[in-house]
Write an enzyme that holds these catalytic residues in place. Structure first.
Site, PDB file in Angstrom:
ATOM      1  N   ASP A   1       0.684  11.471 -10.211  1.00 36.89           N
ATOM      2  CA  ASP A   1       0.389  11.883  -8.243  1.00 36.89           C
ATOM      3  C   ASP A   1      -0.708  12.904  -9.111  1.00 36.89           C
ATOM      4  O   ASP A   1      -0.185  13.774  -9.508  1.00 36.89           O
ATOM      5  CB  ASP A   1       1.655  12.009  -7.797  1.00 36.89           C
ATOM      6  CG  ASP A   1       1.044  12.834  -6.092  1.00 36.89           C
ATOM      7  OD1 ASP A   1       0.085  12.286  -5.980  1.00 36.89           O
ATOM      8  OD2 ASP A   1       2.187  13.264  -5.513  1.00 36.89           O
TER       9      ASP A   1
ATOM     10  N   ASP B   1       0.227 -13.184  -7.289  1.00 33.71           N
ATOM     11  CA  ASP B   1      -0.610 -13.648  -5.942  1.00 33.71           C
ATOM     12  C   ASP B   1       0.804 -14.347  -5.730  1.00 33.71           C
ATOM     13  O   ASP B   1       0.618 -15.811  -5.384  1.00 33.71           O
ATOM     14  CB  ASP B   1      -1.996 -13.489  -5.285  1.00 33.71           C
ATOM     15  CG  ASP B   1      -1.733 -13.791  -3.445  1.00 33.71           C
ATOM     16  OD1 ASP B   1      -0.405 -13.201  -2.810  1.00 33.71           O
ATOM     17  OD2 ASP B   1      -2.886 -13.987  -3.192  1.00 33.71           O
TER      18      ASP B   1
END
Length: 282
Positions: A38, A170
């Site tokens: 992060d 996908d």
């Protein structure tokens, strides 16, 4: 593997405990050897002790996370959570709080604990660091342009955004396909189903490579609906009138961009809980 609803609840519970300032409670959501990155592009921290050192200053600064809707995947582990994060330095007045739009890509283990959390946000996504960053904006624009060219039915134009080395999944958890011809077949099916995509929140990574966008998509039930059901990617009942029915899919698309400015990686995060049948008259 934790169910999609369980993974989504873990992501939302993380925000609730952060907002309550419960450091120990937050840490208990993570596996002992969990990894946090992060923002994406910085060095990871590993283990609960390192997580505590990283999270404690934000909690002292009364960090508040306003989550969006979570998105699942078909890999049995992933969940993506967009959020708006506000935080100040410890003791700073409210008017000096910063606001950042983020996208967390989270992996949840079989024990229901977070194994990895990778948080994507760029300097263009935060009031703390806001400054011109053409590379970030270019990546975010590529993600949005994908949606526009799908809506235009422009398969050839879509392929121009992509590298010949493209690898795409996908949804995440199905199968990885490679190359422009595989992408052409995938996009042609989408266009043939009258897919319409609306791009939402778009963020960049600070790794010089990634961007992510939330997408609301609709498509005709035929011809893709039965194929999705056959591959267990959709668990909806068959519509009364399949020729008029529409499918709605809420997903997050993560792209990686190569040195030539072309997309060479694409992952679409959506699960069965992110798919719905829509009323065509609505």
């Amino acid at each position: 593997m934790p169910a999609e609803t369980v993974r989504k609840e873990v992501a939302l519970e993380y925000c609730r405990r952060v907002n309550a300032g419960e450091l120990e409670g937050v840490l208990q959501l993570f596996a002992p050897d969990a990894l946090l990155v992060d923002p994406l592009g910085t060095e990871p921290v590993v283990g609960r002790a390192a997580l505590a050192a990283r999270l404690a200053p934000a909690l002292r600064g009364a960090v508040h996370e306003e989550p969006g809707r979570p998105y699942a995947a078909h890999d049995g582990t992933s969940v993506v959570l967009p959020a708006t994060v506000t935080v100040g330095a410890p003791g700073a007045p409210p008017q000096r709080r910063g606001r950042t739009r983020v996208m967390g890509v989270i992996e949840v283990g079989e024990d229901g604990l977070i194994r990895e959390m990778r948080v994507m946000w760029g300097v263009t996504d935060s009031s703390w660091t806001a400054r011109p960053a053409p590379d970030e904006e270019r990546r975010k624009e590529l993600a949005r342009e994908h949606c526009l060219r799908i809506n235009d039915g422009d398969v050839d134009g879509l392929l121009k955004l992509y590298s010949p080395r493209i690898r795409f999944e996908d949804p995440v958890g199905s199968w990885t396909r490679t190359g422009l011809e595989a992408l052409r077949a995938h996009a042609t099916m989408a266009v043939g189903s009258n897919v319409r995509e609306t791009a939402g929140l778009t963020v960049a990574g600070q790794d010089g490579r990634h961007a992510a966008v939330t997408v609301s998509a609709t498509m005709d039930y035929l011809p893709s609906g039965p194929l999705l059901a056959r591959h267990h990617l959709m668990t909806l009942p068959a519509p009364a009138d399949p020729h008029r029915a529409l499918i709605g899919i809420e997903y997050v698309m993560v792209i990686g961009v190569d040195a030539d400015g072309l997309i060479d990686e694409m992952r679409a995060y959506w699960g069965a809980t992110d798919v719905s049948l829509l009323d065509p008259a609505a």
